[in-house]
Design a protein around this motif. Structure first.
Motif, PDB file in Angstrom:
ATOM      1  N   ASN A 209      52.726  -6.252 -39.517  1.00  0.00           N
ATOM      2  CA  ASN A 209      52.103  -4.933 -39.410  1.00  0.00           C
ATOM      3  C   ASN A 209      51.854  -4.286 -40.758  1.00  0.00           C
TER       4      ASN A 209
ATOM      5  N   ASP B 228      46.275  -6.072 -38.067  1.00  0.00           N
ATOM      6  CA  ASP B 228      47.149  -5.146 -37.356  1.00  0.00           C
ATOM      7  C   ASP B 228      46.764  -3.689 -37.524  1.00  0.00           C
TER       8      ASP B 228
ATOM      9  N   ASN C 232      47.659  -3.854 -28.193  1.00  0.00           N
ATOM     10  CA  ASN C 232      48.766  -3.524 -27.287  1.00  0.00           C
ATOM     11  C   ASN C 232      48.212  -3.376 -25.881  1.00  0.00           C
TER      12      ASN C 232
ATOM     13  N   HIS D 279      55.238  -4.121 -21.512  1.00  0.00           N
ATOM     14  CA  HIS D 279      56.406  -4.535 -22.281  1.00  0.00           C
ATOM     15  C   HIS D 279      57.374  -5.214 -21.329  1.00  0.00           C
TER      16      HIS D 279
ATOM     17  N   GLU E 217      51.310   2.136 -25.397  1.00  0.00           N
ATOM     18  CA  GLU E 217      52.554   1.541 -25.849  1.00  0.00           C
ATOM     19  C   GLU E 217      52.880   2.108 -27.228  1.00  0.00           C
ATOM     20  N   ASP E 218      53.990   2.807 -27.328  1.00  0.00           N
ATOM     21  CA  ASP E 218      54.376   3.516 -28.542  1.00  0.00           C
ATOM     22  C   ASP E 218      55.167   2.567 -29.432  1.00  0.00           C
ATOM     23  N   GLN E 219      54.470   1.804 -30.269  1.00  0.00           N
ATOM     24  CA  GLN E 219      55.132   0.844 -31.148  1.00  0.00           C
ATOM     25  C   GLN E 219      54.292   0.643 -32.394  1.00  0.00           C
ATOM     26  N   LYS E 220      54.881  -0.061 -33.359  1.00  0.00           N
ATOM     27  CA  LYS E 220      54.233  -0.155 -34.664  1.00  0.00           C
ATOM     28  C   LYS E 220      53.145  -1.217 -34.738  1.00  0.00           C
ATOM     29  N   PHE E 221      53.110  -2.138 -33.797  1.00  0.00           N
ATOM     30  CA  PHE E 221      52.172  -3.248 -33.903  1.00  0.00           C
ATOM     31  C   PHE E 221      50.839  -2.965 -33.232  1.00  0.00           C
TER      32      PHE E 221
ATOM     33  N   GLY F 247      56.805  -8.994 -25.505  1.00  0.00           N
ATOM     34  CA  GLY F 247      58.251  -8.825 -25.525  1.00  0.00           C
ATOM     35  C   GLY F 247      58.969 -10.119 -25.822  1.00  0.00           C
TER      36      GLY F 247
END
Length: 470
Positions: free
Chosen positions: A139, A160, A186, A190, A202-206, A236
């Motif tokens: 990322n 990314d 995303n 998950h 989806e609350d994530q860095k990727f 996941g």
């Protein structure tokens, strides 16, 4: 206090074993057996011999087991995609465990390799991997890392962020080359073990949100030096079953179909995350069943939209090396600790801990254990295997039934440690990281050298004689 081996505070999934010496075939390498003396043999070598030769703690990796899982995964995905008129590429996810030897093993079995840092890239290159057979994730890939990936001709870079698109645009223009890329998205799915969660976001860095993917792809397609190859998604880790993959595929194919209007989209990379058994309670889905179910789900979504099935890529890591690994420890002390007025738990302290396997502390991961140096007729007692570090959370195996006579000097083996143990290891409390030894057909060799305290001291610029360290 009660002498009964049954403990009311044991987890419900952990039953009292009929034989606390038995090795569960779903957890241990396929050639792990007890010899005539009761010693666990790994790759045809007694664990006691490995401990004497290489010391403890010791990571042991069964080469034949790694190769067998790599072959099985490749065959499963190739068969599933061929039945639907597509092709499969399988990447070994190097983050699970990476060394030059493992890169060579999986390469010889037909797998490409996925790396996610400049360091992992250099290991793969040093091992002789063809750059075209490498995928590069991350990322926050630095400009220097992207420069190096483009320079050597990495087969695909997984973009990314919007910033990364522009960084790559400048690099390929300056170098006058064309770099194949995928776009990480995303799906809002998950998955972990048996369950999955599907949301709109989806609350994530990727990666990119699915709604933002078309604009990102349009920008990539306007850059002459970038060749858009398709979408990438990872939902996941330690996943049992295909339901999460099927839900994710339905969302991805919807975007994939829309992108076809602007040009070809030859590849869909569905990532990895396929689970393994860490304890007898785990029941992972066979890779053949997963492959068929995932590819069938993709094919159904494509048929619904009237589009061809794209070539599919997958990135197993844990499922290739996890079961191949066993960590050996020596027991130092044991201590019965009262849990309530009637029951005790036996604490078994070993000479490693969270420095060589932080997964129980980080994720609450469950493992199994067996005495490796002998068998015992003693009744099993509920035990907790702990490390030697100055942390109450320094737990190697949270709950396990071990023979009640386990004591100092016994060799303890923890299976299924091939993935994310060495990779996440540290020098906490100034513990040197153990060596990694490969075993095969009665021979053992070091594939990653262990550290010594002298190695650690040599890095300290405050020690007299080390002042010139840069």
């Amino acid at each position: 206090m009660s002498a009964s081996p049954v403990r009311p505070f044991a987890p419900t999934w952990l039953g009292v074993p009929a034989d606390a010496n038995a090795l569960d075939a779903s957890v241990w390498p396929s050639d792990a057996v007890r010899d005539a003396a009761g010693v666990i043999s790994l790759g045809g070598i007694p664990a006691t011999e490995l401990a004497v030769t290489f010391g403890t703690p010791l990571y042991v990796l069964d080469e034949d087991e790694v190769r067998a899982h790599a072959r099985r995964a490749l065959a499963a995905f190739r068969a599933a995609t061929a039945a639907r008129g597509a092709r499969a590429r399988v990447y070994y996810a190097g983050k699970a465990f990476l060394s030059a030897e493992v890169v060579r093993w999986v390469g010889e079995e037909g797998l490409a390799v996925d790396v996610c840092s400049g360091g992992e890239l250099e290991v793969a290159l040093a091992a002789g991997a063809e750059p075209f057979h490498l995928g590069f994730h991350g990322n926050n890939k630095s400009v220097a890392e992207l420069e190096r990936a483009v320079e050597v001709g990495v087969g695909s870079i997984v973009i990314d962020s919007a910033i990364e698109i522009e960084r790559l645009a400048a690099i390929v223009e300056r170098r006058g080359v064309v770099q194949p890329v995928l776009l990480r998205v995303n799906s809002g799915v998950h998955a972990e073990t048996h369950d999955f969660l599907a949301t709109a976001h989806e609350d994530q860095k990727f990666g990119f949100a699915l709604a933002d993917a078309p604009a990102a792809v349009a920008r990539i397609r306007r850059i002459p030096g970038l060749a858009f190859r398709g979408l990438h998604c990872h939902i996941g880790s330690q996943i049992f079953g295909a339901a999460g993959f099927a839900e994710s595929a339905s969302r991805l194919i919807d975007v994939h179909a829309g992108l076809l209007a602007g040009g070809e989209v030859p590849v869909l990379n569905l990532g990895g995350g396929f689970g393994i058994a860490y304890t007898s309670a785990d029941d992972p889905t066979p890779i053949e069943h997963l492959a068929e179910a995932i590819v069938d789900a993709v094919a159904a979504e494509c048929a619904h939209r009237g589009i061809p099935v794209p070539d599919l890529a997958f990135e197993p890591g844990r499922s290739i090396v996890g079961q191949a690994g066993v960590t050996l420890y020596e027991v130092g002390t044991t201590k019965p600790v009262a849990v309530d007025d009637e029951h005790t738990r036996l604490y078994v302290s070993v000479d490693g801990g969270m420095s060589d396997n932080p997964r129980p502390a980080l994720y609450g991961a469950a493992y199994s254990a067996r005495i490796a140096s002998r068998t015992s007729e003693a009744a099993p007692v509920l035990a907790r295997v702990v490390g030697k570090h100055c942390e109450s959370g320094d737990i190697v195996v949270e709950d396990e039934y071990l023979p009640g006579d386990i004591g100092p000097g016994d060799l303890l083996a923890v299976p299924a440690t091939g993935a994310y143990c060495f990779s996440l290891s540290s020098n906490y409390n100034y513990a040197p990281r153990p060596p990694v030894v490969a075993v095969r057909a009665g021979t053992a060799r070091v594939i990653v050298r262990g550290e010594t305290v002298d190695d650690l001291l040599a890095r300290d610029a405050g020690i007299p004689g080390n002042e010139g360290i840069a």
